[in-house]
Design a protein around this motif. Structure first.
Motif, PDB file in Angstrom:
ATOM      1  N   GLY A  81     118.849  33.784  20.929  1.00 35.11           N
ATOM      2  CA  GLY A  81     117.758  33.954  20.143  1.00 35.11           C
ATOM      3  C   GLY A  81     117.451  34.410  19.330  1.00 35.11           C
ATOM      4  N   HIS A  82     118.535  36.017  19.377  1.00 31.85           N
ATOM      5  CA  HIS A  82     118.310  36.768  18.806  1.00 31.85           C
ATOM      6  C   HIS A  82     118.208  36.507  17.334  1.00 31.85           C
ATOM      7  CE1 HIS A  82     117.666  39.161  21.904  1.00 31.85           C
ATOM      8  NE2 HIS A  82     117.823  40.185  21.149  1.00 31.85           N
ATOM      9  N   GLY A  83     117.890  36.713  16.233  1.00 36.74           N
ATOM     10  CA  GLY A  83     118.675  36.085  14.024  1.00 36.74           C
ATOM     11  C   GLY A  83     119.241  36.988  14.119  1.00 36.74           C
ATOM     12  N   LEU A  84     119.438  37.860  14.531  1.00 37.40           N
ATOM     13  CA  LEU A  84     119.747  39.398  13.484  1.00 37.40           C
ATOM     14  C   LEU A  84     120.344  39.745  14.655  1.00 37.40           C
ATOM     15  CD1 LEU A  84     120.749  40.693  10.793  1.00 37.40           C
ATOM     16  CD2 LEU A  84     118.894  41.651  10.616  1.00 37.40           C
ATOM     17  N   ILE A  85     121.904  40.911  14.577  1.00 40.28           N
ATOM     18  CA  ILE A  85     122.454  41.692  15.220  1.00 40.28           C
ATOM     19  C   ILE A  85     123.135  42.862  14.894  1.00 40.28           C
ATOM     20  CG2 ILE A  85     123.508  41.653  17.398  1.00 40.28           C
ATOM     21  CD1 ILE A  85     123.391  38.562  17.556  1.00 40.28           C
ATOM     22  N   PHE A  86     122.564  44.238  14.906  1.00 41.57           N
ATOM     23  CA  PHE A  86     123.858  44.871  14.337  1.00 41.57           C
ATOM     24  C   PHE A  86     124.417  45.507  15.224  1.00 41.57           C
ATOM     25  CE2 PHE A  86     119.428  44.794  11.854  1.00 41.57           C
ATOM     26  CZ  PHE A  86     120.052  44.896  10.343  1.00 41.57           C
ATOM     27  N   THR A  87     125.983  45.365  14.843  1.00 42.89           N
ATOM     28  CA  THR A  87     126.925  45.938  15.638  1.00 42.89           C
ATOM     29  C   THR A  87     127.522  47.658  14.865  1.00 42.89           C
ATOM     30  OG1 THR A  87     128.767  44.704  15.137  1.00 42.89           O
ATOM     31  CG2 THR A  87     127.593  43.558  16.900  1.00 42.89           C
ATOM     32  N   THR A  88     127.174  48.102  15.860  1.00 39.89           N
ATOM     33  CA  THR A  88     127.602  49.702  14.668  1.00 39.89           C
ATOM     34  C   THR A  88     128.523  51.061  15.556  1.00 39.89           C
ATOM     35  OG1 THR A  88     126.223  50.835  17.271  1.00 39.89           O
ATOM     36  CG2 THR A  88     125.108  49.641  14.933  1.00 39.89           C
ATOM     37  N   SER A  89     129.414  50.445  15.255  1.00 43.11           N
ATOM     38  CA  SER A  89     130.740  51.361  15.407  1.00 43.11           C
ATOM     39  C   SER A  89     132.257  49.730  14.868  1.00 43.11           C
ATOM     40  CB  SER A  89     131.208  51.062  17.248  1.00 43.11           C
ATOM     41  OG  SER A  89     132.413  52.189  16.906  1.00 43.11           O
ATOM     42  N   PHE A  90     133.198  50.185  14.792  1.00 46.17           N
ATOM     43  CA  PHE A  90     134.155  50.384  14.004  1.00 46.17           C
ATOM     44  C   PHE A  90     134.677  49.256  14.522  1.00 46.17           C
ATOM     45  CE2 PHE A  90     138.697  50.398  12.465  1.00 46.17           C
ATOM     46  CZ  PHE A  90     138.368  50.250  11.708  1.00 46.17           C
ATOM     47  N   ALA A 245     124.294  69.827   8.601  1.00 46.30           N
ATOM     48  CA  ALA A 245     124.297  68.195   9.881  1.00 46.30           C
ATOM     49  C   ALA A 245     124.252  67.789   8.548  1.00 46.30           C
ATOM     50  CB  ALA A 245     124.079  68.673  10.413  1.00 46.30           C
ATOM     51  N   ILE A 246     125.307  66.597   8.405  1.00 46.19           N
ATOM     52  CA  ILE A 246     125.302  65.174   7.383  1.00 46.19           C
ATOM     53  C   ILE A 246     124.595  64.245   8.347  1.00 46.19           C
ATOM     54  CG2 ILE A 246     126.652  63.629   6.317  1.00 46.19           C
ATOM     55  CD1 ILE A 246     129.216  65.782   6.592  1.00 46.19           C
ATOM     56  N   ILE A 247     123.131  64.478   7.962  1.00 42.83           N
ATOM     57  CA  ILE A 247     121.806  63.382   8.767  1.00 42.83           C
ATOM     58  C   ILE A 247     123.054  61.224   8.203  1.00 42.83           C
ATOM     59  CG2 ILE A 247     119.987  62.885   8.878  1.00 42.83           C
ATOM     60  CD1 ILE A 247     119.439  65.703   8.025  1.00 42.83           C
ATOM     61  N   ASP A 248     122.788  60.846   8.768  1.00 39.93           N
ATOM     62  CA  ASP A 248     122.715  59.531   8.831  1.00 39.93           C
ATOM     63  C   ASP A 248     121.608  58.720   8.993  1.00 39.93           C
ATOM     64  OD1 ASP A 248     125.924  59.710   8.996  1.00 39.93           O
ATOM     65  OD2 ASP A 248     126.018  58.740  11.062  1.00 39.93           O
ATOM     66  N   ASP A 249     120.765  58.577   7.580  1.00 36.54           N
ATOM     67  CA  ASP A 249     120.016  57.888   7.555  1.00 36.54           C
ATOM     68  C   ASP A 249     119.912  56.601   7.176  1.00 36.54           C
ATOM     69  OD1 ASP A 249     116.848  57.149   7.378  1.00 36.54           O
ATOM     70  OD2 ASP A 249     116.321  58.194   5.755  1.00 36.54           O
ATOM     71  N   TRP A 250     119.854  55.961   8.593  1.00 37.71           N
ATOM     72  CA  TRP A 250     119.607  54.014   8.194  1.00 37.71           C
ATOM     73  C   TRP A 250     118.092  53.339   7.891  1.00 37.71           C
ATOM     74  CZ3 TRP A 250     125.005  53.239   7.740  1.00 37.71           C
ATOM     75  CH2 TRP A 250     125.496  53.873   8.926  1.00 37.71           C
ATOM     76  N   ALA A 251     117.640  53.944   8.698  1.00 36.39           N
ATOM     77  CA  ALA A 251     115.832  53.733   8.282  1.00 36.39           C
ATOM     78  C   ALA A 251     116.174  52.510   7.176  1.00 36.39           C
ATOM     79  CB  ALA A 251     115.410  54.599   8.269  1.00 36.39           C
ATOM     80  N   PRO A 252     116.419  53.102   5.808  1.00 36.31           N
ATOM     81  CA  PRO A 252     115.869  52.445   5.028  1.00 36.31           C
ATOM     82  C   PRO A 252     116.616  51.014   4.366  1.00 36.31           C
ATOM     83  CG  PRO A 252     115.722  54.050   4.074  1.00 36.31           C
ATOM     84  CD  PRO A 252     117.021  54.700   5.874  1.00 36.31           C
ATOM     85  N   TYR A 253     118.378  51.356   5.195  1.00 38.08           N
ATOM     86  CA  TYR A 253     118.325  49.872   5.279  1.00 38.08           C
ATOM     87  C   TYR A 253     118.204  48.767   6.356  1.00 38.08           C
ATOM     88  CZ  TYR A 253     123.247  46.731   5.793  1.00 38.08           C
ATOM     89  OH  TYR A 253     124.019  45.818   5.246  1.00 38.08           O
ATOM     90  N   TYR A 254     118.243  49.358   7.696  1.00 38.34           N
ATOM     91  CA  TYR A 254     117.732  48.287   8.759  1.00 38.34           C
ATOM     92  C   TYR A 254     116.198  47.611   7.658  1.00 38.34           C
ATOM     93  CZ  TYR A 254     121.044  50.103  11.489  1.00 38.34           C
ATOM     94  OH  TYR A 254     122.411  50.113  12.261  1.00 38.34           O
ATOM     95  N   VAL A 255     115.603  48.319   7.384  1.00 37.87           N
ATOM     96  CA  VAL A 255     114.404  48.121   7.092  1.00 37.87           C
ATOM     97  C   VAL A 255     114.754  46.920   5.867  1.00 37.87           C
ATOM     98  CG1 VAL A 255     111.909  48.582   6.358  1.00 37.87           C
ATOM     99  CG2 VAL A 255     112.585  50.272   7.795  1.00 37.87           C
TER     100      VAL A 255
END
Length: 351
Positions: A81-90, A245-255
């Motif tokens: 029942g998941h309507g949106l799925i993020f898969t997070t590795s190449f 460090a290089i910080i990966d900020d995924w929050a804006p994209y996911y929201v």
């Protein structure tokens, strides 16, 4: 709300449709406590929960190997029942594309890949922009002119990072060499620590990493070397060694993407964002002279504003071939298919 791997193993608990408009799944290659890549993706998931509250329910499955296990987990999320799925590795790319074809009513998003479909989007971050900044710092800070790079797998994203850092370091210090060692893992603290120690034993005094644990930073701190964190601010693990460090900020994209599913505007897209969009962020600058921090910040700003690019020509590979001519800039297609090392890189490039 969220569910973990344990919840998936025993079966998903029914929830009220009125209370849960959208179920969002996340598949992670490492543990959420890696303090690197997966940790930052999970911070994005938490931002989704905070932004939408009871309008969404999130599920995450951590430490999923790339291969058959990934296909099984993605299919289970789609079937539950998941309507949106993020898969997070190449390495999830083929499994994600296969399951997306089988579940056309489910929306999928795959990080760092290149396969798309009407219900499959891809997204990435321009990490090479941050690699240019840390390369500049490393070129200024090395005393031995030898920098070490702990690399995961020889995919374009990682090769791109090695080259961006090397080119930037050479601009401020032409005598720099970049030694690459492969650990063939995204997250293996023991192997990462051993790689850092081996590099330092060779006389390398600045450590970079494209792996996900803070072990290289810790090893550098113990040895009196300098280091950069990966994906998140790792200063707490080696405050005397960590420079940034290089910080990966995924929050804006996911929201944004979850919001588009909720309001019916989601479309399959190809997103590759960087400094300008706030998806790649530099951690505070430490353990360096003020003028080096200023130089790094100036480069960061110039890249953000489009005034410079880490792959401005001439870019010459180790065989002497001109890959990007003088006066030109590497195209995105060139970057995303990068399979060569630039001059100044020491170490094999596995086929």
């Amino acid at each position: 709300m969220r569910r973990t791997l344990a919840a998936l193993a025993v079966g998903l608990v029914a929830t009220s449709a009125a209370a849960q408009e959208l179920k969002v799944g996340f598949v992670y290659v490492g543990p959420i406590g890696d303090f690197g890549w997966t940790y930052q993706h999970d911070q994005g998931r938490l931002a989704v929960e905070q932004a939408f509250g009871d309008r969404v329910e999130t599920t995450y499955v951590e430490s999923v190997p790339e291969g058959a296990d990934a296909e099984r987990v993605i299919r289970q999320l789609a079937a539950s029942g998941h309507g949106l799925i993020f898969t997070t590795s190449f390495g999830y790319m083929d499994a994600t594309a296969k399951i997306a074809e089988q579940f056309p009513d489910v929306k999928f998003e795959h990080a760092t890949g290149y396969k798309t479909a009407a219900n499959l989007a891809i997204y990435n971050a321009r990490f090479y922009e941050g690699r240019a900044v840390i390369g500049t710092i490393a070129g200024r800070m090395t005393r031995t002119n030898r920098i070490g790079y702990i690399a995961s797998f020889p995919i374009p994203e990682v090769i791109m990072g090695v080259n961006a850092a090397t080119l930037a370091a050479q601009k401020v210090n032409p005598d720099v060499e970049m030694t690459v060692t492969w650990v063939n893992s995204w997250y293996d603290p023991g192997r990462e620590a051993d790689a850092a120690k081996a590099l330092i034993a060779q006389g390398i005094d600045v450590i970079m990493q494209h792996t996900d644990s803070p072990a290289p930073v810790q090893a550098a701190a113990e040895a009196g070397a300098l280091a950069f964190g990966q994906a998140s601010d790792m200063r707490r693990f080696g405050p005397e060694a960590h420079m940034t460090a290089i910080i990966d900020d995924w929050a804006p994209y996911y929201v944004k993407r979850v919001g588009q599913v909720l309001d019916g505007t989601w479309e399959s897209t190809n997103s590759w964002a960087g400094f300008a969009e706030g998806e790649v962020v530099m951690a505070p600058y430490w353990n360096m002279p003020y003028e080096v921090a200023v130089e790094a910040a100036d480069l960061e700003r110039a890249i953000r504003l489009g005034r410079t690019h880490p792959f401005e020509g001439p870019v010459v590979d180790r065989d002497g071939a001109v890959q990007v001519p003088e006066g030109e800039t590497a195209s995105d297609a060139h970057l995303l298919s990068m399979g060569y090392f630039v001059q100044g890189v020491v170490g094999d490039l596995p086929k």
